[in-house]
Enzyme design. Structure first.
Site: not given
Ligand SMILES: Cc1ncc(COP(=O)(O)O)c(C=O)c1O
Length: 430
Positions: A287-289, A327, A358-359, A387
Site C-alpha cells: 500500500e504505497p502512498g 508537514r 499567522c503562526e 500529504y
C-alpha cells in the site's frame, strides 16, 4: 539523483514544462504533478512482482493524495487503491474508480461509512478493532450483504522513522494486538460470521522507511501468525498485505533504497520464509502512498516579503505555507527548494523560507540556501506530492491552491483554485 530537471534555458521543468510558465498560467501557490513519474513508480512496483514470480497487488494509499484525477490514473495503471474515510471513498467513486478494487481502512469507521462502503460494493474492509467487527455485522445484516475482509494486526515492529508517523509498534491505536491474543480472537469472530469472508491479514509498520529490515521482520511475524492460524483454526490466508511506508528522497541528505528495490528484497525474504514452511506464497499486497505521488509533486510559490535583521538569518516569505503543506509545521518535515529560473546559480545566502500564515511555526524550510531573490520570483519546493495537498486547510481563510497534472508536455488543471466564495459557501448568517 537530482530532485529536479532543467531545460536548455536553465529553468526548472515539470514534465518538460517550465515551472515559471505553469506559475504564470495558473497562479501560485500551485501544486503540480508529473504524471509520468506516478505511472513509472506503479509500474516499477508491479515489475518486481513479475520478476519474482509472486502474485501481488499494488494498492495506492490514497490518503497521500485523494482527488478524482489520481484515482483515474491509478485505475488506468490497473492498480488498486485504499481509502480511509467515507470522503475518500466518495471521491474514488465519483472518479469512476471500481469499488471492487478499493480497500477500506480506518480505526474508527462509522456505521454510516461502513454502510456506504457496503452499499457501493467495496472490495474489502480492513478491519481494525472489535467495535468495527460488531458494527460491520449489523450493517451486513441490514443490507443482507457479504464482505471480504483483512484483519489488521500490530506486529510490534518499530520501523526506523519519525516517531509521530509510526503505526506498527504494539502500543498503537491501529489494529489488533498479536501478543495478547486479540488478533486470534478477532479471527475467530470473523470466521464464525457467515457474512464475512476473511481473505487474510494486514499490517503497516510506519512511514518513510529507507531499508528492508523492518519489512522483513514484519513479514516474518505475519507469516508466523498465519502459520499458527492454519494449525489452530484451519484458516489459510489468500492475502498477506504488508502495508506501505516505502521512503522517498526529500533532500540531498536522504539516501533511501529505491522503493522497488526494497520490495524486491522483501519478496525474496517472503519467498524464503514460505520455502522453509514448504508452503506456497499467498498474494502479497503493498500500500504505497508517498512513494507513488511524493516525488512526482512540486509546490510552486511566488516570493513576496523579506525581513532582514542584522546578524540573523533573513525571512523570505512566500504566498502559501502551512495551509497547503502542513508537514514542516506538523512534524518538522524537511524539503529542498530551488528557484524556478537558474536553480543551480551559486548560493549567496541562507534564509528561512516562511509561509504567510499567522503562526511563528509556519516555516516551510528552516535553512535554505538560495541565490539573491526578488519579490515575484517563482520558487519550487520539491517532492511535495504526498500529504501536502491532502492535508491542506483553509486556516486564516486562505483558499486552497489549484492542482495541475502535467503529461506529454501538456498541463491540465485537475482541481480548481478555491475562491473566496468557496470559503464561505457553507457559512450561514446568524
Ligand atoms: C495502513 C496504511 N497503509 C499505507 C500507508 C501509506 O504510507 P506511505 O504513504 O508512507 O507509503 C499508510 C500511511 O499512514 C497507512 O496507515
Amino acid at each position: 539523483m537530482s530532485l529536479y530537471s532543467t531545460n536548455g534555458d536553465n529553468q526548472v521543468v515539470i514534465g518538460n514544462l517550465p515551472a515559471t510558465q505553469l506559475a504564470k498560467n495558473y497562479g501560485t501557490p500551485l501544486q503540480v504533478y508529473d504524471v509520468d513519474s506516478i505511472r513509472q513508480q506503479i509500474r516499477a512496483f508491479k515489475n518486481e512482482f513479475t520478476k519474482k514470480n509472486i502474485s501481488g497487488t499494488v494498492s495506492y494509499a490514497s490518503k497521500a493524495l485523494s482527488i478524482k484525477a489520481i484515482y483515474q490514473i491509478i485505475e488506468e495503471e490497473n492498480a488498486h487503491a485504499d481509502v480511509v474515510s467515507g470522503g475518500e471513498l466518495a471521491t474514488a467513486i465519483a472518479a469512476g474508480f471500481p469499488a471492487h478494487n478499493l480497500s477500506f481502512h480506518g480505526n474508527n469507521k462509522s456505521r454510516f461509512e461502513l454502510d456506504y462502503a457496503i452499499k457501493n460494493g467495496i472490495g474489502m474492509v480492513i478491519v481494525d478493532n472489535f467495535h468495527e467487527l460488531d458494527l460491520l455485522d449489523q450493517v451486513l445484516k441490514v443490507n443482507n450483504a457479504h464482505v471480504n475482509i483483512l484483519i489488521r494486526v500490530t506486529p510490534g515492529i518499530s520501523a526506523h522513522t519519525h516517531e509521530y508517523i509510526q503505526t506498527g509498534q504494539a502500543d498503537s491505536k491501529f489494529g489488533f494486538d498479536i501478543h495478547s491474543g486479540q488478533a486470534d480472537h478477532a479471527l475467530q469472530i470473523a470466521l464464525a460470521n457467515k457474512r464475512i469472508n476473511v481473505l487474510g491479514i494486514h499490517a503497516h509498520i510506519g512511514s518513510q522507511i529507507f531499508d528492508t529490515q523492518g519489512f522483513e521482520l514484519e513479514s516474518q511475524k505475519l507469516i508466523h501468525l498465519l502459520s499458527n492460524w492454519e494449525e489452530k483454526y484451519d484458516f489459510t490466508a489468500q492475502i498477506l498485505n504488508i502495508g506501505g511506508g516505502f521512503g522517498i528522497k526529500y533532500t540531498n541528505g536522504d539516501d533511501p533504497l529505491k522503493p522497488e528495490a526494497i520490495l524486491g528484497d522483501v519478496l525474496d525474504h517472503i519467498q524464503h520464509e514460505y520455502d522453509l514452511l514448504q508452503k506456497s506464497v499467498p498474494s502479497i499486497w503493498i500500500e504505497p502512498g508517498r512513494a507513488i505521488v511524493g516525488p512526482a509533486g512540486y509546490s510552486l510559490y511566488t516570493i513576496g516579503s523579506r525581513k532582514d535583521v542584522p546578524g540573523l538569518q533573513p525571512y523570505l516569505t512566500v504566498d502559501g505555507g502551512m495551509g497547503d503543506n502542513l508537514r514542516p509545521a506538523l512534524y518538522q518535515a524537511e524539503y529542498a527548494a530551488v528557484l524556478a529560473e537558474n536553480p543551480n546559480a551559486s548560493n549567496y545566502e541562507t534564509v528561512h523560507l516562511a509561509g504567510k500564515y499567522c503562526e511563528s511555526g509556519d516555516i516551510l524550510i528552516d535553512h535554505l540556501k538560495l541565490p539573491q531573490t526578488k519579490p515575484g520570483d517563482t520558487i519550487v519546493i520539491l517532492a511535495t506530492g504526498a500529504y501536502g495537498y491532502s492535508m491542506a486547510s483553509n486556516y486564516n481563510r486562505n483558499p486552497r491552491p489549484a492542482v495541475v497534472f502535467v503529461e506529454n508536455g501538456e498541463a491540465k488543471m485537475v482541481v480548481k483554485r478555491e475562491t473566496f466564495a468557496d470559503l464561505i459557501q457553507n457559512d450561514l448568517d446568524y
